[in-house]
Motif scaffolding. Structure first.
Motif, PDB file in Angstrom:
ATOM      1  N   LEU A   2       0.892  -1.158   0.029  1.00  0.00           N
ATOM      2  CA  LEU A   2       0.161  -0.047   0.033  1.00  0.00           C
ATOM      3  C   LEU A   2       0.904   1.345  -0.181  1.00  0.00           C
ATOM      4  O   LEU A   2       2.122   1.316   0.118  1.00  0.00           O
ATOM      5  N   LEU A   3       0.197   2.445  -0.369  1.00  0.00           N
ATOM      6  CA  LEU A   3       1.000   3.527  -0.082  1.00  0.00           C
ATOM      7  C   LEU A   3       1.741   3.967   0.886  1.00  0.00           C
ATOM      8  O   LEU A   3       2.862   4.305   0.666  1.00  0.00           O
ATOM      9  N   LEU A  26       3.127  12.112  -1.143  1.00  0.00           N
ATOM     10  CA  LEU A  26       2.889  12.794  -2.317  1.00  0.00           C
ATOM     11  C   LEU A  26       3.603  12.086  -3.473  1.00  0.00           C
ATOM     12  O   LEU A  26       3.086  11.711  -4.716  1.00  0.00           O
ATOM     13  N   PHE A  29       2.288   8.706  -4.418  1.00  0.00           N
ATOM     14  CA  PHE A  29       1.137   8.515  -4.982  1.00  0.00           C
ATOM     15  C   PHE A  29       1.167   9.189  -6.354  1.00  0.00           C
ATOM     16  O   PHE A  29       0.318   8.520  -7.421  1.00  0.00           O
ATOM     17  N   ARG A  33       3.329   2.422  -9.882  1.00  0.00           N
ATOM     18  CA  ARG A  33       3.857   1.191  -9.323  1.00  0.00           C
ATOM     19  C   ARG A  33       3.977   0.328 -10.805  1.00  0.00           C
ATOM     20  O   ARG A  33       3.143   0.075 -11.375  1.00  0.00           O
ATOM     21  N   VAL A  34       5.024  -0.344 -10.939  1.00  0.00           N
ATOM     22  CA  VAL A  34       5.330  -0.964 -11.887  1.00  0.00           C
ATOM     23  C   VAL A  34       5.682  -2.353 -11.527  1.00  0.00           C
ATOM     24  O   VAL A  34       6.699  -2.395 -10.656  1.00  0.00           O
ATOM     25  N   SER A  35       5.665  -3.489 -12.114  1.00  0.00           N
ATOM     26  CA  SER A  35       6.364  -4.760 -12.192  1.00  0.00           C
ATOM     27  C   SER A  35       6.917  -5.507 -13.037  1.00  0.00           C
ATOM     28  O   SER A  35       6.578  -5.311 -14.296  1.00  0.00           O
TER      29      SER A  35
ATOM     30  N   LEU B 645      -3.077  14.897   0.691  1.00  0.00           N
ATOM     31  CA  LEU B 645      -2.100  14.859  -0.232  1.00  0.00           C
ATOM     32  C   LEU B 645      -1.728  16.050  -1.203  1.00  0.00           C
ATOM     33  O   LEU B 645      -0.689  16.702  -1.349  1.00  0.00           O
ATOM     34  N   PRO B 654       0.865  20.442 -11.844  1.00  0.00           N
ATOM     35  CA  PRO B 654       0.624  19.080 -12.699  1.00  0.00           C
ATOM     36  C   PRO B 654       0.645  17.829 -12.143  1.00  0.00           C
ATOM     37  O   PRO B 654      -0.080  16.788 -12.650  1.00  0.00           O
ATOM     38  N   PHE B 655       0.817  17.532 -10.710  1.00  0.00           N
ATOM     39  CA  PHE B 655       0.192  16.703 -10.066  1.00  0.00           C
ATOM     40  C   PHE B 655      -1.253  16.298  -9.906  1.00  0.00           C
ATOM     41  O   PHE B 655      -1.756  15.140 -10.065  1.00  0.00           O
ATOM     42  N   GLN B 658      -2.759  13.329 -11.700  1.00  0.00           N
ATOM     43  CA  GLN B 658      -2.662  11.931 -11.153  1.00  0.00           C
ATOM     44  C   GLN B 658      -3.930  12.007 -10.117  1.00  0.00           C
ATOM     45  O   GLN B 658      -4.222  10.600  -9.976  1.00  0.00           O
ATOM     46  N   LEU B 659      -4.731  12.717  -9.866  1.00  0.00           N
ATOM     47  CA  LEU B 659      -5.722  12.760  -8.965  1.00  0.00           C
ATOM     48  C   LEU B 659      -7.120  12.600  -9.635  1.00  0.00           C
ATOM     49  O   LEU B 659      -7.434  13.556 -10.232  1.00  0.00           O
ATOM     50  N   PHE B 661      -9.932  11.342  -8.517  1.00  0.00           N
ATOM     51  CA  PHE B 661     -11.160  11.624  -7.968  1.00  0.00           C
ATOM     52  C   PHE B 661     -11.788  12.760  -7.844  1.00  0.00           C
ATOM     53  O   PHE B 661     -13.042  13.115  -8.136  1.00  0.00           O
ATOM     54  N   GLU B 702      -7.611  -0.043  -7.024  1.00  0.00           N
ATOM     55  CA  GLU B 702      -6.833  -0.398  -5.639  1.00  0.00           C
ATOM     56  C   GLU B 702      -5.192  -0.354  -6.312  1.00  0.00           C
ATOM     57  O   GLU B 702      -4.642   0.361  -5.638  1.00  0.00           O
ATOM     58  N   HIS B 705      -3.960   3.299  -6.899  1.00  0.00           N
ATOM     59  CA  HIS B 705      -4.124   4.519  -5.926  1.00  0.00           C
ATOM     60  C   HIS B 705      -3.501   3.811  -4.542  1.00  0.00           C
ATOM     61  O   HIS B 705      -3.082   4.562  -3.614  1.00  0.00           O
ATOM     62  N   ARG B 706      -3.717   2.526  -4.253  1.00  0.00           N
ATOM     63  CA  ARG B 706      -2.879   1.799  -3.062  1.00  0.00           C
ATOM     64  C   ARG B 706      -3.168   2.473  -1.989  1.00  0.00           C
ATOM     65  O   ARG B 706      -2.384   2.645  -0.885  1.00  0.00           O
ATOM     66  N   PHE B 707      -4.324   2.899  -1.662  1.00  0.00           N
ATOM     67  CA  PHE B 707      -5.050   3.055  -0.304  1.00  0.00           C
ATOM     68  C   PHE B 707      -5.394   2.104   0.535  1.00  0.00           C
ATOM     69  O   PHE B 707      -5.540   2.198   1.645  1.00  0.00           O
ATOM     70  N   GLY B 708      -5.435   0.752  -0.059  1.00  0.00           N
ATOM     71  CA  GLY B 708      -5.578  -0.257   0.855  1.00  0.00           C
ATOM     72  C   GLY B 708      -7.245  -0.293   1.283  1.00  0.00           C
ATOM     73  O   GLY B 708      -7.514  -0.405   2.561  1.00  0.00           O
ATOM     74  N   ASN B 763       0.689  -1.692 -13.855  1.00  0.00           N
ATOM     75  CA  ASN B 763       1.770  -1.813 -13.459  1.00  0.00           C
ATOM     76  C   ASN B 763       2.880  -2.198 -14.594  1.00  0.00           C
ATOM     77  O   ASN B 763       3.980  -2.429 -14.434  1.00  0.00           O
ATOM     78  N   HIS B 764       2.431  -2.162 -15.709  1.00  0.00           N
ATOM     79  CA  HIS B 764       3.420  -2.593 -16.987  1.00  0.00           C
ATOM     80  C   HIS B 764       3.319  -1.082 -17.851  1.00  0.00           C
ATOM     81  O   HIS B 764       2.434  -0.988 -18.547  1.00  0.00           O
ATOM     82  N   PRO B 765       4.347  -0.392 -17.704  1.00  0.00           N
ATOM     83  CA  PRO B 765       4.453   0.791 -18.248  1.00  0.00           C
ATOM     84  C   PRO B 765       4.298   0.817 -19.820  1.00  0.00           C
ATOM     85  O   PRO B 765       4.065   1.565 -20.506  1.00  0.00           O
TER      86      PRO B 765
END
Lengths: 150, 904
Positions: A2-3, A26, A29, A33-35, B645, B654-655, B658-659, B661, B702, B705-708, B763-765
């Motif tokens: 997680l973040l 920040l 965020f 995330r890459v794998s 954030l 510019p960030f 990424q948001l 929401f 998920e 954004h990885r907030f869990g 997660n694959h750029p």
């Protein structure tokens, strides 16, 4: 992962250790995330540098092209950062990075990275400190190497 | 064009003008009859005159006339009616006259309106027809918006005037004259007073109106210049922003508006001044009658009865006079407008109509050499571009024109394309002057493409095929109502002097593209697109657009096969992780929560984006699934995280990209909302606040954004809610969403989304690139490549083609030139926006494509780089407007002249 875990990981990267957690969050965020699977290439020597990578899990090899094929010059372990030089000074990638095992990384885009540095001077000073530290080590190494040669 | 408006109207509408005059005169009869009737009704049956005896009757509709020499003649003795019946009969006659008068009025107004509209149509068409025939140099000086405003706005008032152009003066003049005559008959000297005042009006008022005409002309010119400037701002908006000159433009526009205001205000002042004077003069006459006439009566030299009769008769004079003067004002107004427009459209050297005449049959190939004979060209400022050049291009020859920066090769190419006319000398095809040949020959047998591309705002396909639309080649048969409509169209077009060519006919000249019809045209299109390296771009456009399912049925029909092929391929290459497919019974982790809930593509506004959370049915489904509270809490958590954030960042940072929401502007609103809702029990939160918060959770992914925030339990609940949503979908929402179905094509989604039928792993750029090349492979394997290209050809290129890059536009222009398989292909630095390597590749392809199937057109190519010249039979070198070298590449290189210098 997680973040908030990523923030923990970033804190352990020397370059970011002095930066307050809110800013690191920040940074995490806004990063991707890459794998990668084992053997996949993160970037190649000679490419234009567009991002830096922080290894979250897994291992990667740093390879440099030479006349006799590519030579592995170093290995990356979790919590290390790679590719930051290319995005700081607009040079081409000086080495190829290849995943040696399944790899999770945080991809920090160049413009984001530079923007953060501009906006948070504390972070920039911290980074300058780390880089200067590295430079002094490198200089010391160079002196050692030269004196060994003589 | 006819400089006098009156003559222009008279030439085209004299029959109609006379007809309407006759009708108007005819309409006078019932009109005057209806004046007399009320008196008859009141005096007769109501007051009982002629019905003094009970049971008395009167003849009704008795026709009798007193004829000279013959005396009383009775045609019809009439019906004998009693008092009540007479009342009813006369009232009914009154009603009948009302109806007849109304019908006359209706007919006259419609007729006049139609007459005006036809004339307006004619004049507009004449104007545009002239634009199509203007000589090329005219377009260097004129702003397109000004021409448009002349055609559209400035002639508009003419339509309203034309119906009255001749009718009004005749009618009103007649009325005024009658009134005048009547006064004179009553008393000669009082009549003379009225006549003198009328004469003053007639002389003075038009004089005063001269200033109105001047002002009117200025108003028109300033307004036209304004629309020209507005057009310029729109076209040059990039330059405005780049140079921070928006305030300069604001100042300019404000100054122009100020000027227009001043002119218009002057116009009003003067107009009402004239009106005042006119009214004053009209009232001065009764004043004189009262004073002079009264005095004469007191003196006993005039009889009271006469004076009263004169004053009574005078009341009929000012009405028609005023209207006549108003009509005259209108006339002058439209005359000025008309003249202004005609002046602009009267240009010397107009292209003769026969040059652009409609030619249906194929004109046959151009087998004569194309030559420039003593050709000199100048630019608009008079500088010499080409100085007495003589050059001949034989059929089948490929010629590279190499030019130093002031060489003038482009001017030669433009002269070949008829885009600029020679200053002296001429361009000829064989013995014929090229400018004397019909465009049906040069426009079909010659092609031209340059770096300066113009595309119409239409699809790529329409632009590509534009070069083939010379004449209507099929006659469309219409049935039923459409046939009537078509007959009407043709009829009306002819009445207004417009051509009756059917725009719905098939205009595409398939034969010139080497095809026999719509079915095999595509092959030719594909080849030229491949040649200019545009296919890949169009395929990309195709993938990103949604296909028109009425046209691209195969894509939809084989979607299952496509999706399966993609899965197999990904598995085969070990790339399954790249795409997470949509499965009806499973949660897709790479999709947002909103997408997982809806599990379909929103096809209308009801369930799209922000409207989803606020939709009552959707909210009720969430409630039943026990998700409302969970998602609300999730939304709160997201809001907190996002604000934590991003709250410190400036809104343009510019960030914020990424948001997902919320937007930067919404952050303060969410901040206050969050404070208000903190520690408030869920039950007390209003519906709209809930929707505001819940909608945040819909954008959550998920892994990205990885907030869990996502648990297995929640995912299961979401899948259950999805099924519940579709179980009771109310009828009004049936068309608002297309449910994801592995076996069905989603019309509202892009082709790419349809093939993927899932989400790319975040997660694959490099996933998008890899997937795209795999998708192309699969489409090719399944034979759907052409179909996708066809979808891409539907892409609308935007105004002036601005939705394409300049390189793409140039490629399209070359493809269009190639498609019609010309005998002479003239290319004027056609690919300047591309880099050298691509230019050379396209050059090579174009040379091959042009000669495919044994064709051998002559190709004249103004090259951007002298190295490209080696691919041609012959190289011609220009320097300072002169032809300095001419020969094969080898000989010129060996000669060591300018070409060699340019190459080194």
């Amino acid at each position: 992962m997680l973040l908030k875990d990523e923030v923990g990981m970033l804190q352990r990267v020397p370059l970011f250790s002095g930066i307050e957690p809110a800013k690191l969050k920040l940074l995490a965020f806004t990063s991707d995330r890459v794998s990668y699977g084992a053997g996949e290439i993160l970037f190649r020597q000679g490419d234009e540098g567009d991002a830096a990578y922080v290894i979250l899990s897994g291992r990667a090899d740093i390879l440099v092209d030479s006349d006799g094929g590519s030579i592995k010059v170093a290995e990356l372990v979790p919590n290390s950062i790679v590719g930051e030089i290319a995005i700081l000074c607009d040079v081409y990638r000086t080495a190829t990075v290849r995943a040696a095992s399944p790899l999770e990384a945080l991809r920090i885009r160049k413009d984001h990275f530079l923007r953060l540095m501009r906006e948070f001077p504390d972070m920039t000073i911290e980074m300058v400190r780390v880089l200067a530290d590295r430079l002094s080590h490198t200089t010391a190494d160079l002196i050692d190497a030269r004196s060994a040669k003589q | 064009m006819e400089p006098s408006l009156a003559r222009y109207i008279w030439t085209h509408t004299k029959k109609q003008q006379l007809w309407i005059l006759v009708i108007v005169l005819l309409s006078m009869i019932p009109y005057f009859m209806s004046f007399d009737l009320p008196k008859l009704i009141v005096n007769g049956p109501i007051q009982g005159k002629g019905f003094e005896q009970p049971g008395a009757t009167q003849p009704f509709m008795r026709l009798h006339y007193n004829l000279p020499f013959i005396g009383e003649v009775q045609f019809f003795s009439g019906f004998q009616l009693d008092r009540t019946t007479t009342l009813f009969a006369l009232s009914l006659v009154f009603l009948l006259l009302v109806i007849i008068n109304g019908l006359f009025k209706y007919y006259i107004n419609t007729y006049k309106g139609r007459l005006g509209e036809r004339m307006l149509r004619r004049i507009r068409f004449d104007l545009v027809d002239r634009v199509l025939r203007f000589p090329p140099r005219y377009f260097k000086r004129v702003k397109s918006a000004e021409v448009a405003t002349m055609v559209k706005d400035e002639v508009e008032p003419l339509g309203g005037f034309i119906g009255d152009a001749f009718l009004q003066p005749v009618l009103l003049g007649g009325q005024a004259l009658t009134a005048m005559l009547f006064i004179v008959v009553q008393n000669f000297w009082l009549g003379m007073i009225a006549a003198v005042i009328v004469a003053i009006q007639i002389v003075l008022i038009p004089r005063m109106r001269r200033r109105l005409i001047v002002l009117g002309r200025r108003r028109q010119l300033t307004a036209r210049a304004l629309s020209g400037r507005v057009g310029e701002i729109v076209d040059g908006i990039g330059a405005v922003h780049v140079h921070d000159t928006s305030n300069y433009e604001r100042a300019d526009i404000a100054a122009r508006l100020g000027l227009i205001f001043k002119i218009r205000f002057d116009l009003y002042q003067w107009k009402f001044m004239v009106k005042f004077l006119n009214n004053f003069l009209a009232q001065i006459t009764p004043f004189l009658f009262y004073m002079v006439g009264g005095y004469l009566v007191i003196q006993g030299r005039l009889d009271v009865g006469q004076l009263v009769a004169v004053i009574g008769a005078y009341k009929d004079l000012p009405g028609p006079m005023k209207e006549l003067i108003d009509w005259d004002q209108d006339r002058q107004d439209v005359q000025v407008k008309y003249q202004q427009v005609v002046e602009q459209f009267t240009v010397e050297g107009l292209i003769a109509p026969r040059i652009g005449a409609l030619t249906i049959d194929d004109p046959g190939p151009m087998t004569n050499p194309l030559s420039a004979i003593g050709l000199s060209m100048t630019d608009d400022g008079g500088a010499m571009l080409l100085d007495r050049i003589s050059l001949q291009v034989k059929p089948g020859e490929t010629v590279a024109l190499v030019s130093t920066s002031t060489g003038g090769a482009e001017a030669l190419a433009e002269a070949f394309a008829r885009l600029n006319w020679p200053e002296s000398g001429r361009v000829a095809s064989g013995a014929d002057d090229l400018l004397e040949l019909p465009e049906a020959v040069t426009g079909r047998r010659m092609s031209y493409a340059s770096s300066d591309v113009f595309l119409f705002q239409a699809s790529l396909r329409d632009n590509l095929l534009y070069g083939l639309k010379h004449a209507p080649l099929t006659s469309v048969t219409y049935d039923g109502a459409a046939a009537d409509q078509q007959r009407w169209n043709i009829d009306e077009a002819r009445r207004s002097g417009n051509p009756d060519l059917d725009i719905h006919s098939d205009w595409i000249d398939y034969a010139s593209a080497g095809a026999t019809g719509p079915h095999d045209l595509f092959e030719a299109v594909r080849q030229v697109l491949d040649a200019v390296l545009l296919s890949r771009d169009i395929l990309d456009l195709g993938l990103r657009s949604s296909a028109d399912l009425t046209r691209h049925t195969e894509l939809a029909g084989r979607i299952v096969e496509l999706r399966a092929a993609l899965r197999t391929r990904l598995e085969h290459e070990g790339l399954s992780g790249l795409v997470v497919p949509f499965e009806p019974g499973a949660y897709n982790k790479e999709a947002t929560i909103g997408q997982n809930l809806l599990f379909g593509a929103a096809a209308g506004p009801e369930l799209a984006d922000r409207a989803l959370a606020a939709n009552p049915y959707f909210a009720s489904v969430l409630r039943q699934a026990g998700l409302d509270r969970t998602l609300y809490e999730m939304g709160l958590e997201i809001a907190e995280q996002a604000i934590e954030l991003f709250a410190d960042l400036p809104p343009d940072h510019p960030f914020f990209q990424q948001l997902a929401f919320m937007s930067a502007e919404e952050i303060p609103a969410y901040e206050t909302l969050l404070q208000r809702l903190k520690n408030r029990p869920y039950e007390t939160v209003s519906e709209s606040d809930r929707a505001m918060i819940v909608t945040l959770s819909f954008a959550y992914i998920e892994p990205r954004h990885r907030f869990g925030l996502l648990s297995d339990e929640l995912m299961n609940k979401i899948v259950a809610a999805r099924n519940r949503f579709y179980e009771d979908l109310p009828p009004e929402l049936q068309n608002a969403v297309e449910r994801y179905d592995p076996a069905k094509y989603i019309a509202a989604a892009t082709v790419m989304e349809n093939v993927l039928f899932g989400r790319l792993g975040s997660n694959h750029p490099d996933a998008p690139d890899r997937i795209r090349s795999i998708v192309y492979d699969i489409l090719d394997e399944l034979g759907l490549y052409a179909e996708l290209l066809d979808v891409g050809l539907d892409f609308n290129v935007g105004a002036g083609g601005r939705r394409l890059t300049s390189g793409q536009r140039q490629k399209l222009d070359v493809a269009r030139a190639l498609l019609k398989r010309p005998d002479f292909l003239i290319l004027n630095r056609p690919l300047s926006a591309l880099d050298q390597r691509v230019q050379e590749k396209v050059l090579q392809n174009v040379l091959e494509e042009a000669r495919r199937d044994g064709r051998s057109p002559a190709i004249v190519w103004v090259v951007t780089n002298p190295t490209m010249a080696m691919m041609f039979d012959r190289v011609v070198v220009f320097d300072s407007g002169r032809l300095v070298e001419d020969g094969t590449h080898e000989t010129l290189l060996a000669g060591g002249g300018i070409l060699k210098e340019l190459l080194s």
